[in-house]
Motif scaffolding. Structure first.
Motif, PDB file in Angstrom:
ATOM      1  N   ASP A  33      50.441   0.980  64.538  1.00 27.19           N
ATOM      2  CA  ASP A  33      50.383   2.427  63.960  1.00 27.19           C
ATOM      3  C   ASP A  33      49.170   2.484  62.914  1.00 27.19           C
ATOM      4  OD1 ASP A  33      52.826   2.684  65.511  1.00 27.19           O
ATOM      5  OD2 ASP A  33      54.057   1.982  63.916  1.00 27.19           O
ATOM      6  N   ILE A  34      48.489   1.514  62.548  1.00 25.40           N
ATOM      7  CA  ILE A  34      47.568   1.073  61.443  1.00 25.40           C
ATOM      8  C   ILE A  34      46.320   1.836  61.728  1.00 25.40           C
ATOM      9  CG2 ILE A  34      46.503  -0.252  59.646  1.00 25.40           C
ATOM     10  CD1 ILE A  34      48.706  -2.054  59.509  1.00 25.40           C
ATOM     11  N   ASP A  35      45.534   2.477  61.359  1.00 25.17           N
ATOM     12  CA  ASP A  35      44.370   2.949  61.731  1.00 25.17           C
ATOM     13  C   ASP A  35      43.085   2.046  60.896  1.00 25.17           C
ATOM     14  OD1 ASP A  35      42.467   4.880  62.675  1.00 25.17           O
ATOM     15  OD2 ASP A  35      41.759   5.388  60.534  1.00 25.17           O
ATOM     16  N   HIS A  36      43.435   1.897  59.565  1.00 28.48           N
ATOM     17  CA  HIS A  36      42.708   1.177  58.870  1.00 28.48           C
ATOM     18  C   HIS A  36      43.302   0.911  57.462  1.00 28.48           C
ATOM     19  CE1 HIS A  36      41.025   4.949  57.237  1.00 28.48           C
ATOM     20  NE2 HIS A  36      40.785   4.224  56.070  1.00 28.48           N
ATOM     21  N   ILE A  37      42.766  -0.309  56.978  1.00 30.14           N
ATOM     22  CA  ILE A  37      43.281  -0.742  55.492  1.00 30.14           C
ATOM     23  C   ILE A  37      42.211  -0.683  54.448  1.00 30.14           C
ATOM     24  CG2 ILE A  37      44.610  -2.225  54.343  1.00 30.14           C
ATOM     25  CD1 ILE A  37      45.586  -3.510  56.768  1.00 30.14           C
ATOM     26  N   GLU A  38      42.603   0.107  53.461  1.00 30.27           N
ATOM     27  CA  GLU A  38      41.449   0.039  52.364  1.00 30.27           C
ATOM     28  C   GLU A  38      41.953  -1.121  51.205  1.00 30.27           C
ATOM     29  OE1 GLU A  38      40.783   4.022  51.108  1.00 30.27           O
ATOM     30  OE2 GLU A  38      39.487   4.463  52.603  1.00 30.27           O
ATOM     31  N   GLU A  39      40.807  -1.905  50.515  1.00 34.20           N
ATOM     32  CA  GLU A  39      41.296  -2.773  49.703  1.00 34.20           C
ATOM     33  C   GLU A  39      40.579  -2.342  48.069  1.00 34.20           C
ATOM     34  OE1 GLU A  39      39.869  -6.791  50.096  1.00 34.20           O
ATOM     35  OE2 GLU A  39      38.122  -5.735  51.353  1.00 34.20           O
ATOM     36  N   PRO A  40      41.299  -2.720  47.186  1.00 30.02           N
ATOM     37  CA  PRO A  40      40.668  -2.348  45.836  1.00 30.02           C
ATOM     38  C   PRO A  40      39.400  -3.231  45.419  1.00 30.02           C
ATOM     39  CG  PRO A  40      42.503  -3.851  45.337  1.00 30.02           C
ATOM     40  CD  PRO A  40      42.259  -3.437  46.908  1.00 30.02           C
ATOM     41  N   TYR A  41      38.354  -2.408  44.778  1.00 30.09           N
ATOM     42  CA  TYR A  41      37.062  -3.106  44.433  1.00 30.09           C
ATOM     43  C   TYR A  41      36.979  -3.039  43.007  1.00 30.09           C
ATOM     44  CZ  TYR A  41      34.609  -4.298  48.803  1.00 30.09           C
ATOM     45  OH  TYR A  41      34.211  -4.979  50.003  1.00 30.09           O
ATOM     46  N   VAL A  42      36.205  -4.118  42.480  1.00 29.58           N
ATOM     47  CA  VAL A  42      35.995  -3.913  40.927  1.00 29.58           C
ATOM     48  C   VAL A  42      34.672  -4.255  40.581  1.00 29.58           C
ATOM     49  CG1 VAL A  42      38.394  -5.145  40.268  1.00 29.58           C
ATOM     50  CG2 VAL A  42      36.568  -6.511  40.777  1.00 29.58           C
ATOM     51  N   ASP A  43      34.216  -3.477  39.746  1.00 31.49           N
ATOM     52  CA  ASP A  43      32.732  -3.507  38.777  1.00 31.49           C
ATOM     53  C   ASP A  43      32.878  -4.843  38.104  1.00 31.49           C
ATOM     54  OD1 ASP A  43      30.377  -2.808  38.956  1.00 31.49           O
ATOM     55  OD2 ASP A  43      30.921  -0.824  38.095  1.00 31.49           O
ATOM     56  N   ALA A  44      32.142  -5.940  38.401  1.00 33.57           N
ATOM     57  CA  ALA A  44      32.207  -7.240  37.698  1.00 33.57           C
ATOM     58  C   ALA A  44      30.892  -7.533  37.118  1.00 33.57           C
ATOM     59  CB  ALA A  44      32.459  -8.323  38.714  1.00 33.57           C
ATOM     60  N   GLU A  45      31.006  -8.231  35.882  1.00 31.21           N
ATOM     61  CA  GLU A  45      29.783  -8.782  35.321  1.00 31.21           C
ATOM     62  C   GLU A  45      29.992 -10.160  34.843  1.00 31.21           C
ATOM     63  OE1 GLU A  45      28.671  -8.183  30.540  1.00 31.21           O
ATOM     64  OE2 GLU A  45      30.060  -6.780  31.373  1.00 31.21           O
ATOM     65  N   ILE A  58      24.688 -10.540  35.059  1.00 23.86           N
ATOM     66  CA  ILE A  58      24.699 -10.117  36.746  1.00 23.86           C
ATOM     67  C   ILE A  58      25.867  -9.297  37.000  1.00 23.86           C
ATOM     68  CG2 ILE A  58      24.776 -11.091  39.000  1.00 23.86           C
ATOM     69  CD1 ILE A  58      24.139 -14.006  38.049  1.00 23.86           C
ATOM     70  N   TYR A  59      25.418  -8.001  37.423  1.00 25.00           N
ATOM     71  CA  TYR A  59      26.399  -6.899  37.837  1.00 25.00           C
ATOM     72  C   TYR A  59      26.650  -7.175  39.265  1.00 25.00           C
ATOM     73  CZ  TYR A  59      25.501  -5.422  32.962  1.00 25.00           C
ATOM     74  OH  TYR A  59      25.382  -5.138  31.796  1.00 25.00           O
ATOM     75  N   PHE A  60      27.792  -6.799  39.504  1.00 25.56           N
ATOM     76  CA  PHE A  60      28.156  -6.829  41.210  1.00 25.56           C
ATOM     77  C   PHE A  60      29.619  -5.981  41.398  1.00 25.56           C
ATOM     78  CE2 PHE A  60      29.485 -10.746  39.451  1.00 25.56           C
ATOM     79  CZ  PHE A  60      30.698 -11.101  39.905  1.00 25.56           C
ATOM     80  N   GLU A  61      29.490  -5.840  42.610  1.00 24.94           N
ATOM     81  CA  GLU A  61      31.006  -5.132  43.076  1.00 24.94           C
ATOM     82  C   GLU A  61      31.498  -6.331  44.003  1.00 24.94           C
ATOM     83  OE1 GLU A  61      29.955  -1.583  44.733  1.00 24.94           O
ATOM     84  OE2 GLU A  61      29.693  -0.604  42.602  1.00 24.94           O
ATOM     85  N   ILE A  62      32.868  -6.306  43.820  1.00 22.85           N
ATOM     86  CA  ILE A  62      33.780  -7.719  44.527  1.00 22.85           C
ATOM     87  C   ILE A  62      35.062  -6.979  44.944  1.00 22.85           C
ATOM     88  CG2 ILE A  62      34.326  -8.744  42.831  1.00 22.85           C
ATOM     89  CD1 ILE A  62      33.557 -11.307  43.907  1.00 22.85           C
ATOM     90  N   PRO A  63      35.547  -7.459  46.227  1.00 26.21           N
ATOM     91  CA  PRO A  63      37.069  -7.074  46.400  1.00 26.21           C
ATOM     92  C   PRO A  63      37.980  -7.882  45.327  1.00 26.21           C
ATOM     93  CG  PRO A  63      36.104  -7.772  48.384  1.00 26.21           C
ATOM     94  CD  PRO A  63      34.829  -8.207  47.263  1.00 26.21           C
ATOM     95  N   LEU A  64      38.810  -7.091  44.830  1.00 24.61           N
ATOM     96  CA  LEU A  64      39.845  -7.894  43.743  1.00 24.61           C
ATOM     97  C   LEU A  64      40.466  -9.096  44.337  1.00 24.61           C
ATOM     98  CD1 LEU A  64      41.218  -7.755  40.979  1.00 24.61           C
ATOM     99  CD2 LEU A  64      42.809  -6.207  42.057  1.00 24.61           C
ATOM    100  N   ALA A  65      40.965  -8.999  45.538  1.00 20.49           N
ATOM    101  CA  ALA A  65      41.754  -9.983  46.397  1.00 20.49           C
ATOM    102  C   ALA A  65      40.799 -11.095  46.363  1.00 20.49           C
ATOM    103  CB  ALA A  65      41.960  -9.413  47.861  1.00 20.49           C
ATOM    104  N   GLU A  66      39.547 -11.230  46.246  1.00 17.58           N
ATOM    105  CA  GLU A  66      38.747 -12.506  46.391  1.00 17.58           C
ATOM    106  C   GLU A  66      38.656 -13.092  45.110  1.00 17.58           C
ATOM    107  OE1 GLU A  66      37.300 -13.873  48.609  1.00 17.58           O
ATOM    108  OE2 GLU A  66      37.562 -12.518  50.376  1.00 17.58           O
ATOM    109  N   ILE A  67      38.892 -12.350  43.830  1.00 22.89           N
ATOM    110  CA  ILE A  67      38.859 -12.808  42.486  1.00 22.89           C
ATOM    111  C   ILE A  67      40.193 -13.522  41.968  1.00 22.89           C
ATOM    112  CG2 ILE A  67      36.854 -11.845  41.929  1.00 22.89           C
ATOM    113  CD1 ILE A  67      38.291 -10.054  40.065  1.00 22.89           C
TER     114      ILE A  67
END
Length: 599
Positions: free
Chosen positions: A397-409, A444-453
């Motif tokens: 039933d799932i088309d796709h899943i979106e995960e939260p991203y954060v602006d990290a420093e 260092i500025y980067f964007e990263i999935p919250l689930a990874e941190i």
């Protein structure tokens, strides 16, 4: 009307830059406490704060100071936490102040949370007094740190105060700067009362206690007050100010920071950010309060003894009063029974909440693996927010899943950039830019999935940079990801408390590690136990806990081989029956194993 003899300020800094030590010196210099009352971290009144050497809760206290101009001033000081997980405490404290002391370690320089807290103070319109602390250290780099502060705040170098809270250097200068630079609070005593609730706590004998900053009007003991959000009205039983303990007073006036006790037994009536006014001739419009903080990490919390469920509910209600960022709702698990789904701001916040529940309320708990909140888009066009794997719809039933991203420093010395960039890329981070504060400090500025941190990113960051790097993040948006639900099956039965949402590239490795860990922890039975990791119907990892074997042929000391075969066949049939009806009890350590896969 301006209260010229009052100053309201807070102390903000990165973790371990000396906020609590400076607060101790300010209390000593103003003779607020006697020598017998003084001790290290005097405002950190929780055992957890003393053990870890960190501030978890903001702590208000009022001091009297006779300045050089001959006037006795009333200073309302709030000591705030420095860890990124407790930034909501800082944002609330800023609302009760007109100024802030920004502390920077002379050896460490500007760190990630220094930048974050400075931006919060600037956004709140506060007057900032920059202070370089620990100037007596041999490793102090005062000129470098000065240039970093000037780059951050755009101030002049001669506005920066050099001090050492531990060595009692510069304390007098700081107190005079508070009087000279921080504006006195404005507010009219003769208009309807408007007071902002910036914190609250619970007393077993007095009920819920509101911590307020009065912006307009005044409140007297025995008056009827009203909370503007809930419309609840109460008679003020007691009000007063914060010394080391609460000191009873008669009136709270515009510009004051104090507490209100009104025998409020229903904890939900006090909301942090609400406006207090009087029932008669009260204010028409509530204060804007401050931004609500949304939980970023969720986990299940269950009592080990099921009879403690009601006690856990009460404990969460009381803790929520003292910790506005905590959210919770009831949930059930087939493996763990009745419990609650609790939302936190980060892993340290989660750890602290669990320890406070166990220590302050004497409840033994088991906590499931933390998860972030995902947006699940289904094929029928609907979208739902999911913060636990068991709530995911069927894969078809799932088309796709979106995960939260954060602006990290990340702030780091330049020599660790290569290793940190590798860590960021391994964690699916997207590099944005680099900014050199000076030759010894790089952003260092980067964007990263919250689930990874939320698992071990912070630990790996510290080990990679030998403890020199610091980290801060801010949520930005949700993005489509190649995500799957990883289920753990024990003897063919799905254990919902061990399910996880993982990235496809890491699913096999994660499943293999988890199955191997569970094999060590699940005790052997008299039948074979299969531990499997699956995505949908596909098994991607398996471990087997071998059966305990009883030697049924021991009594056959002679005779035909068919006698032994007959006994072995009988045992085989019994084991098959036992496997069908026998149940496997998963120990508590197994649920905690998912948190320690990278140890």
């Amino acid at each position: 009307m301006i209260r010229t003899d009052v100053r309201n300020f807070c102390i903000i800094a990165h973790i371990d830059h000396g906020k609590s030590t400076l607060a101790d010196r300010l209390l000593e210099e103003t003779h607020t406490l006697s020598n017998l009352q003084m001790m290290d971290q005097v405002l950190d009144d929780m055992d957890l704060e003393r053990e870890r050497g960190i501030t978890i809760k903001s702590h208000p206290i009022q001091v009297k100071y006779g300045a050089n101009d001959g006037i006795d001033y009333t200073l309302n000081l709030i000591d705030t936490p420095g860890h990124v997980d407790f930034s909501y405490e800082v944002s609330r404290s800023l609302e009760a102040c007109e100024g802030a002391l920004l502390l920077v370690d002379a050896a460490q320089g500007v760190e990630a949370q220094t930048v974050s807290n400075a931006m919060l103070a600037i956004d709140s319109g506060l007057e900032i007094i920059p202070i370089i602390n620990k100037i007596d250290l041999q490793a102090a780099q005062i000129d470098n740190v000065k240039s970093q502060i000037v780059d951050l705040l755009g101030c002049d170098e001669d506005e920066i105060i050099q001090a050492s809270a531990k060595a009692d250097i510069g304390i007098k200068e700081i107190l005079e700067a508070i009087i000279d630079r921080i504006p006195a609070p404005e507010g009219n005593d003769d208009v309807p009362l408007r007071a902002l609730v910036f914190d609250s706590t619970y007393d077993a004998y007095r009920g819920a206690i509101a911590y307020v900053r009065v912006l307009e009007g005044q409140l007297k003991s025995r008056e009827i007050m009203r909370f503007m959000a809930s419309k609840d009205e109460h008679e003020v039983a007691e009000l007063g100010y914060f010394k080391l303990k609460k000191v009873k007073g008669d009136t709270l006036r515009a510009g004051d920071v104090g507490y209100i006790i009104a025998n409020i037994k229903n904890i939900s009536e006090i909301r942090v950010g609400d406006t207090v006014t009087t029932a008669k001739h009260g204010a028409e419009e509530a204060l804007s309060g401050y931004r609500e903080v949304k939980p970023m990490v969720y986990s299940g919390v269950y009592p080990i003894i099921s009879d403690d469920y009601a006690n856990l509910r009460q404990a969460l209600e009381k803790l929520n009063l003292n910790d506005a960022a905590l959210t919770w709702e009831p949930e059930t698990s087939s493996a763990l029974g009745f419990g609650f789904r609790v939302g936190y701001l980060g892993l340290l916040h989660m750890e602290i909440v669990q320890e406070r529940l166990e220590r302050e309320f004497a409840i033994d708990l088991i906590t499931t693996q933390p998860n972030v909140e995902f947006q699940v888009h289904q094929k029928d066009g609907s979208m739902s927010l999911v913060d636990k794997p068991s709530d995911l719809p069927e894969p078809g039933d799932i088309d796709h899943i979106e995960e939260p991203y954060v602006d990290a420093e990340v702030l780091t010395p330049p020599e660790y950039i290569g290793n940190l960039m590798k860590l960021i890329i391994d964690k699916r981070g997207v590099y944005k830019s680099t900014h050199y504060l000076d030759e010894s400090k790089v952003q260092i500025y980067f964007e990263i999935p919250l689930a990874e941190i939320i698992f071990d990113f912070y630990d790996q960051l510290k080990s990679t940079s030998r403890g020199y790097a610091s980290f801060d993040y801010e949520p930005i948006d949700f993005r489509k990801g190649a995500l799957d639900k990883l289920d753990i099956l024990i003897s063919g039965e799905r254990v919902d408390a061990l399910s996880q949402i993982v990235h496809k590239d890491k699913a096999y490795d994660h499943a293999r590690k988890l199955c191997a860990k569970l094999k060590e922890l699940i005790p052997r039975q008299q039948f074979e136990i299969a531990i499997q990791g699956s995505i949908g119907q596909k098994i991607i990892a398996r471990e087997t806990v071998r059966a305990l074997r009883k030697n049924v042929t021991a009594k056959c000391y002679g005779g035909d081989i068919t006698r032994k075969r007959k006994l072995l066949e009988k045992q085989k049939a019994g084991k098959k029956r036992m496997k069908q009806v026998g149940s496997v009890e998963v120990p508590q350590e197994a649920f905690l194993a998912v948190l320690k896969l990278n140890d």
